[in-house]
Design an enzyme around this catalytic site. Structure first.
Site, PDB file in Angstrom:
ATOM      1  N   GLY A 356       0.821  -1.200   0.000  1.00 47.48           N
ATOM      2  CA  GLY A 356       0.000   0.000   0.000  1.00 47.48           C
ATOM      3  C   GLY A 356       0.852   1.246   0.000  1.00 47.48           C
ATOM      4  O   GLY A 356       2.060   1.186   0.208  1.00 47.48           O
ATOM      5  N   GLY A 361      -0.178   2.623   7.540  1.00 47.55           N
ATOM      6  CA  GLY A 361      -0.104   1.816   8.771  1.00 47.55           C
ATOM      7  C   GLY A 361       0.345   0.387   8.548  1.00 47.55           C
ATOM      8  O   GLY A 361      -0.022  -0.502   9.313  1.00 47.55           O
ATOM      9  N   SER A 679      -7.023   4.498 -18.882  1.00 42.52           N
ATOM     10  CA  SER A 679      -8.373   4.653 -18.336  1.00 42.52           C
ATOM     11  C   SER A 679      -9.045   5.992 -18.679  1.00 42.52           C
ATOM     12  O   SER A 679     -10.171   6.224 -18.296  1.00 42.52           O
ATOM     13  CB  SER A 679      -8.365   4.445 -16.821  1.00 42.52           C
ATOM     14  OG  SER A 679      -7.617   5.444 -16.201  1.00 42.52           O
ATOM     15  N   LYS A 722     -10.660   6.115  -7.243  1.00 37.62           N
ATOM     16  CA  LYS A 722     -11.274   7.038  -8.205  1.00 37.62           C
ATOM     17  C   LYS A 722     -12.656   7.487  -7.725  1.00 37.62           C
ATOM     18  O   LYS A 722     -13.015   8.669  -7.843  1.00 37.62           O
ATOM     19  CB  LYS A 722     -11.375   6.357  -9.572  1.00 37.62           C
ATOM     20  CG  LYS A 722     -10.013   6.172 -10.237  1.00 37.62           C
ATOM     21  CD  LYS A 722     -10.128   5.409 -11.540  1.00 37.62           C
ATOM     22  CE  LYS A 722      -8.766   5.283 -12.210  1.00 37.62           C
ATOM     23  NZ  LYS A 722      -8.829   4.512 -13.458  1.00 37.62           N
TER      24      LYS A 722
END
EC number: 3.4.21.53
Length: 783
Positions: A356, A361, A679, A722
């Protein structure tokens, strides 16, 4: 008195090798060379007189006139004796110096004319003084040297002639032929004595140095022998007293540690063998320290020590929720592991990879996993590690060798089943020292890591009980074989609502504690926190958010120190006094419907974002211009959108030759920021069609999807991020590819309720929802 008349004589010459005869010296010579024997025979026939001259080089068998010194000694042959081996032994007595004037032609032996160099008679008191000094120095030399007998001194002391004194002393010194020849060539008596004095001085100094060195060596040897003797005595005394010191004591201490330690059989044998080696080593041996270090490592590792797992699922869930807000998937995975552990009692440690963006965290969730399992926690950072030995350790033959990071971590944990965090696994490098990622393949494979081999430890170590957790910012930087061994859990980033809760429940209380503020001294409104999230930070995690909250606390601390009576209250309105002007624009939805401007959705490493794609059409020759620092994939998407528009010109209701009469410019603002990906395909096509038909696009609609030449809408990634960006921008409707409908599960419920998500599979559907008529109340549809 001056010298008499110089006399020149004709004499046979005998070249000498490795020795030299002075006048008044009597000595035996062995003569073997044919020419020398014939020269002797000639001398015996005449008056037994022969000239003895030394060769400059000892190993020349047939010397030429160049190889023989010019000055030698005329000697009388006293005796001749033929030896059984064919050589002749002669007794000669030096008479006086002579210098070769000329060589006569004689093939059988050397024959020369030589002029005599008689000694000078002198009664100079200075010469007497020189003689005494020379005698004195010679006496010192005899005392230091063991090569000259004291009787020689008595014989030398009786000599009255100064020249003869110098000659006799020189004959007793062990000098090189070159130095002896120099004394022979010095005809002047005073000069000869002075040279002799110099030589004696030098020889005496050399002898003194030799004596000093030998004394020092002797002392050193005595000291070593003494130390050895004392050490042996000390050992005997300790044995009698029962004391244990030195290597023997050290070995006994290690053996008692070994008895207490719970080691596998193979390791036990290895340690015993090493202790035996250590015991036999001398105390001064450097190898001893290396062996001791190795034994300490083997004894210090937790081979069979385990901490008991706390398998209470409710308690574990409570701990995880207490430490982190959101992060449902990682928490669920930990609870699943606990449940399986409870059922089967033994499970190979799973290998989780938390992927991530920064600040979400990842590292702290690994710490919470350890706390919820009641296990030890070890963390090593792999950022910048580029040496394979960092993982596997160095061989013991190297100076300063030590085990790798994995074994070091296990020793620090003190248990064989910790939670082991390998931080920043995607930041490893590789160079000539090997690839550390390849060394990790064995560590992170549950089938192989039960026999992990470290170069330093040499004995296989069991890592199968360890729960490995790795963290990374991006999966594509992790080598494929390594990624294959891990279970990847994506932590996509937090929604605004989650960030608000994190700030309220975790960050603000923590920062108040860190800044020494009481709860009632600083009050921050929820609206102010939301404003910080929206307008002062732009990130997927909460690191920046924490920095901004810390900034408020610092300002508050300063105010409270100045005036402790008044608490600090932060609201939406006075937030700029604490953090300065707004850093990011929040609401980017257009004020009114625009022609040729469409809101697209983009994914970035720090979360989602909205992009307004602008298209303008100008008279020209059909040139297509793309600006905004677009990547290759995005440029190709624009070409595909352009080709689709051309192919559907008649359906859309635009002239078929529009591309020949117009120039088209597609621009994506924030031109300095690189953008890439497929995209934005349907967004660019919509903006292009809007510009060509002069029909505005609804300001409440945002879209994402890849376009094909036939107008099909293909799926994209990052739908959650998004959607959050669209929600943040005040968008009401999101058009998404039909195939992405299943991903709406990941979108937070609060966002799903606030917005309309319309799945589309073809460009016609996109235009139907996106384009609006200029006339009020006109139906939505394609032109």
């Amino acid at each position: 008195m001056g010298p008499g008349k110089i006399k020149v004589r004709r004499l046979p010459l005998l070249p000498l090798r490795g020795l030299l005869v002075y006048p008044s010296m009597v000595l035996h010579l062995d003569v073997g060379r044919e020419k020398s024997v014939k020269a002797l025979e000639r001398a015996m026939v005449d008056d037994s007189m022969i000239l003895l001259c030394s060769q400059s080089e000892i190993n020349i068998e047939e010397p030429t006139t160049e190889d023989i010194y010019r000055i030698g000694t005329i000697a009388k042959v006293r005796q001749m004796l033929k030896l059984p081996n064919g050589t002749i032994r002669v007794l000669v007595e030096g008479v006086l110096r002579a210098e070769i004037v000329d060589y006569l032609s004689n093939d059988e032996y050397y024959e020369v004319t030589a002029k005599e160099l008689p000694e000078q008679d002198t009664t100079d008191p200075e010469i007497d003084a020189l003689m005494r000094t020379v005698l004195n120095q010679f006496e010192h030399y005899i005392n230091l040297s063991k090569k000259v007998t004291p009787e020689t001194l008595a014989a030398v002391s009786d000599i009255d002639e100064p020249g003869r004194l110098a000659d006799v002393i020189c004959s007793h010194l062990s000098l090189k032929i070159k130095d002896k020849q120099e004394i022979l060539e010095t005809v002047d008596v005073r000069e000869r004595l002075e040279k002799m004095l110099n030589i004696l001085n030098n020889e005496r100094e050399v002898l003194e140095l030799e004596r000093k060195i030998s004394q020092r060596v002797k002392k050193q040897m005595e000291k070593t022998q003494k130390e050895y003797y004392l050490r042996e005595q000390m050992k005997a005394i300790q044995k009698e007293l029962g004391d244990k010191e030195g290597r023997a004591g050290e070995a006994d201490e290690l053996r008692s540690q070994l008895a207490e330690a719970e080691l596998p059989e193979k390791v036990k044998e290895k340690v015993e063998k090493e202790i035996d080696r250590l015991e036999k080593m001398p105390a001064t041996s450097a190898e001893g320290g290396i062996i001791r270090n190795y034994i300490d490592w083997l004894l210090g590792l937790p081979w069979n020590k385990e901490t008991a797992d706390d398998l209470d699922l409710d308690k574990a869930e409570e701990i995880l929720n207490e430490d982190h807000f959101g992060l449902e998937k990682p928490k669920e995975r930990v609870l699943e592991y606990l449940a399986v552990q409870k059922l089967v009692q033994k499970l190979k440690g799973p290998i989780l990879c938390l992927v991530g963006p920064p600040g979400v965290g990842k590292t702290s969730i690994a710490r919470s996993i350890a706390r919820s399992l009641n296990r030890q926690f070890v963390r090593i950072s792999l950022g910048g590690v580029r040496d394979e030995a960092e993982i596997r350790g160095h061989r013991r033959t190297y100076v300063g060798a030590m085990p790798g990071r994995i074994i070091q971590g296990m020793k620090n944990a003190g248990a064989s089943n910790p939670v082991f965090l390998l931080d920043e696994i995607d930041k490893m490098a590789m160079d000539f020292r090997g690839d550390p990622a390849a060394a990790l393949l064995e560590v992170l494979d549950p089938e192989q890591n039960s026999t992990f081999s470290d170069h330093f430890i040499e004995v296989p170590y069991d890592l199968s009980k360890v729960m490995f957790v790795t963290t990374a910012n991006a999966v594509h930087n992790i080598p494929r074989p390594l990624l294959d061994r891990m279970e990847v859990l994506y932590i996509p980033g937090y929604t605004e609502i989650e960030k608000l809760q994190i700030a309220k429940k975790y960050l603000l209380p923590k920062q108040k504690r860190d800044h020494g503020l009481q709860d009632d001294q600083l009050v921050v409104d929820e609206g102010a926190l939301m404003k910080i999230v929206r307008e002062y930070t732009r990130e997927a995690g909460v690191r920046n958010l924490e920095q901004q909250v810390a900034g408020i606390n610092r300002k508050a601390a300063k105010k409270i120190v100045s005036d402790p009576s008044e608490p600090v209250h932060v609201t939406e309105d006075n937030l700029k006094d604490f953090l300065g002007p707004v850093k990011f624009k929040y609401n980017v939805a257009e004020d009114k419907d625009q022609v040729g401007a469409v809101t697209g959705l983009a994914w970035t490493e720090v979360g989602g974002d909205t992009l307004v794609i602008e298209v303008t059409v100008m008279p020209g020759t059909g040139k297509l211009t793309l600006t905004g620092k677009l990547g290759d994939v995005m440029k190709e998407s624009a070409q595909a959108a352009f080709s689709y528009t051309r192919s559907r010109a008649d359906v859309i209701g635009i002239p078929a030759d529009f591309h020949e009469k117009n120039d088209i410019h597609i621009h994506i603002p924030e031109g300095a920021i690189p953008k890439d990906g497929p995209s934005a395909g349907i967004t660019m096509a919509t903006a292009l069609i809007s510009a060509l038909t002069d029909i505005p696009v609804s300001r409440h609609v945002a879209m994402t999807g890849e376009i094909t030449l036939r107008g099909r809408v293909l799926p994209i990634g990052g739908l959650k991020e998004k959607s959050l960006a669209a929600h943040r921008a005040g968008i009401k409707t999101v058009l998404l590819p039909q195939d992405n409908e299943k991903d709406l599960v990941d979108v937070p419920e609060s966002v799903r309720e606030a917005m309309t998500f319309i799945p589309v599979s073809h460009m016609d559907q996109v235009l139907e929802h996106a384009l609006v008529r200029n006339r009020p109340g006109a139906p939505v549809g394609t032109a």
